[in-house]
Enzyme design. Structure first.
Site, short mmCIF file in Angstrom:
data_model
loop_
_atom_site.label_atom_id
_atom_site.label_comp_id
_atom_site.label_asym_id
_atom_site.label_seq_id
_atom_site.Cartn_x
_atom_site.Cartn_y
_atom_site.Cartn_z
CB SER A 40 -0.92 0.00 1.24
OG SER A 40 -1.59 1.23 1.36
CE1 TYR B 144 -6.32 4.81 -2.48
CE2 TYR B 144 -4.49 4.39 -0.97
CZ TYR B 144 -5.79 4.14 -1.38
OH TYR B 144 -6.56 3.24 -0.69
CB THR C 26 -6.67 2.50 -5.43
OG1 THR C 26 -6.00 1.30 -5.04
CG2 THR C 26 -8.05 2.51 -4.80
CE LYS D 11 -7.91 -3.10 -4.25
NZ LYS D 11 -8.89 -2.25 -3.58
CG HIS E 102 -11.61 0.69 -1.44
ND1 HIS E 102 -10.58 1.00 -2.28
CD2 HIS E 102 -11.23 1.16 -0.21
CE1 HIS E 102 -9.63 1.63 -1.62
NE2 HIS E 102 -9.99 1.74 -0.35
#
Length: 399
Positions: free
Chosen positions: A124, A148, A174, A251, A275
């Site tokens: 992440s 992100y 994402t 995603k 999510h």
């Protein structure tokens, strides 16, 4: 009274596997002994009233696996090649933010488990350790980076450069959480997210803070003109696909039209996901959207599935409905909290063996044998008539 931090572990992680572990899903049950209630409410909850998070789990119960007989399974295996990556099994470790809240070794322990089981770890952006620290913990392990988009493109560019330099093989962008509704369950339990920037983003914090923030005008919305000010747009994706040194997966895909449009833009693959129920509360379960997304993009584009995996039969059902492989998120954090790297590796071993058992009983020697023909819709439960629930003339109602 105690001055113990509210998110501190209830019990220290074990150095060996606990007794009584018969299934991968047992880690979710055992985690209650190791994770403080506020943090557990955050982990297991979703957005709003948890409707989509609960739907992810319930969706698997709408399908049954059809057993088959007299199949030659002696050459059976679970090998797969999503996007040309040779893997011994179709399990990936999903990006989970701030794993340091669950175990002192955080993503470092997950990297070690990934290396031991030949599993792709997706790190992440909001990890507790930097992407370089995680890569150094298990240099040979296959790893991807979840991204992100940042408010400044130069920050996003630098994250991509760092990921490529550290040996990450793909980027998972994402797109389904430009704004999130809070988890009411977590808020009521007292969970509060860390206020400090995630370590991966510390180099960019000063530059982001210097960005002008126009005040909201009369009639402006805190959501549309406020929180969504830096939300990704179509041109941002075009820029990233042209600029990224690594293959880009998207995603957060649920709608077939979105999947069809993204498939034409040169992405490496898609992740069918809501999510984990943490974005739009009331969105459909990921599993319920999977077959339609597969039909929209055709058989060639790799699809990963994310949302509610708790056992090998869940993995089988996702593969049967069109997934190329699956991602494991919450169960990863459960296992990490219970027994660190050993727990995560053991959880993956159990999932793989459960998948193999389901394949064997369904007559599937390889993943290529798994398809919609392996499933039947579960019959809807029949509610008893009201008269069956009422006490008879000689019966007393239960206390």
């Amino acid at each position: 009274m105690t001055d113990r931090p509210p998110h501190a572990p209830v019990q220290a992680p074990l150095q060996q596997l606990p007794a009584g572990l018969g299934a991968a899903a047992d880690y979710a049950r055992l985690a209650q002994r190791f994770i403080a209630e506020p943090l557990l409410a955050h982990l297991d909850g979703g957005a709003g009233h948890d409707r989509s998070a609960a739907a992810n789990l319930a969706a698997f119960g709408r399908w049954q696996v059809m057993p088959r007989l007299l199949r030659d399974l002696r050459h059976g295996h679970t090998r797969c090649r999503p996007a040309g990556l040779d893997l011994p099994h179709p399990l990936l470790l999903a990006a989970v933010a701030r794993l340091g809240e669950y175990h002192p070794q955080a993503e470092r322990a997950v990297a070690q488990a990934a290396a031991a089981t030949d599993t792709v770890q997706v790190l992440s952006t909001l990890s507790s350790l930097t992407l370089e620290e995680v890569a150094a913990a298990a240099p040979a392990a296959p790893r991807w980076f979840q991204l992100y988009l940042q408010p400044r493109r130069e920050a996003t560019q630098d994250l991509l450069r760092r990921a490529a330099a550290a040996g990450y093989r793909a980027v998972v962008l994402t797109l389904d959480a430009p704004v999130q509704s809070p988890s009411l369950r977590a808020l009521r339990a007292g969970y509060r997210a860390p206020a400090a920037p995630a370590p991966n983003l510390l180099p960019y914090a000063a530059g982001d803070a210097a960005l002008p923030t126009p005040p909201l005008g009369p009639g402006d919305s805190r959501v549309f003109q406020g929180a969504l000010r830096h939300a990704p747009r179509s041109e941002d994706l075009d820029w990233l696909l042209a600029d990224s040194p690594l293959p880009v997966w998207i995603k957060g895909v649920l709608h077939p039209d979105d999947a069809r449009a993204l498939a034409t833009r040169g992405v490496a693959g898609l992740v069918v996901s809501n999510h984990g129920g943490r974005s739009l509360d009331g969105a459909p379960a990921s599993l319920d959207c999977l077959a339609a997304v597969r039909a929209a993009v055709g058989p060639q584009l790799p699809l990963l599935f994310d949302g509610g995996i708790r056992g090998g039969d869940d993995v089988f059902k996702a593969l049967a409905l069109g997934a190329s492989a699956v991602m494991v998120g919450r169960l990863q954090a459960h296992a990490l909290a219970v027994a660190g790297a050993l727990g995560v590796a053991h959880m993956l071993k159990l999932l793989r063996e459960e998948l193999e058992l389901t394949m064997a009983l369904a007559g599937c020697a390889t993943l290529a044998d798994i398809g919609p023909h392996c499933l039947v819709a579960a019959p809807a439960p029949i509610a008893p008539p009201p008269s069956a629930l009422a006490p008879g003339p000689d019966e007393r109602p239960p206390c």
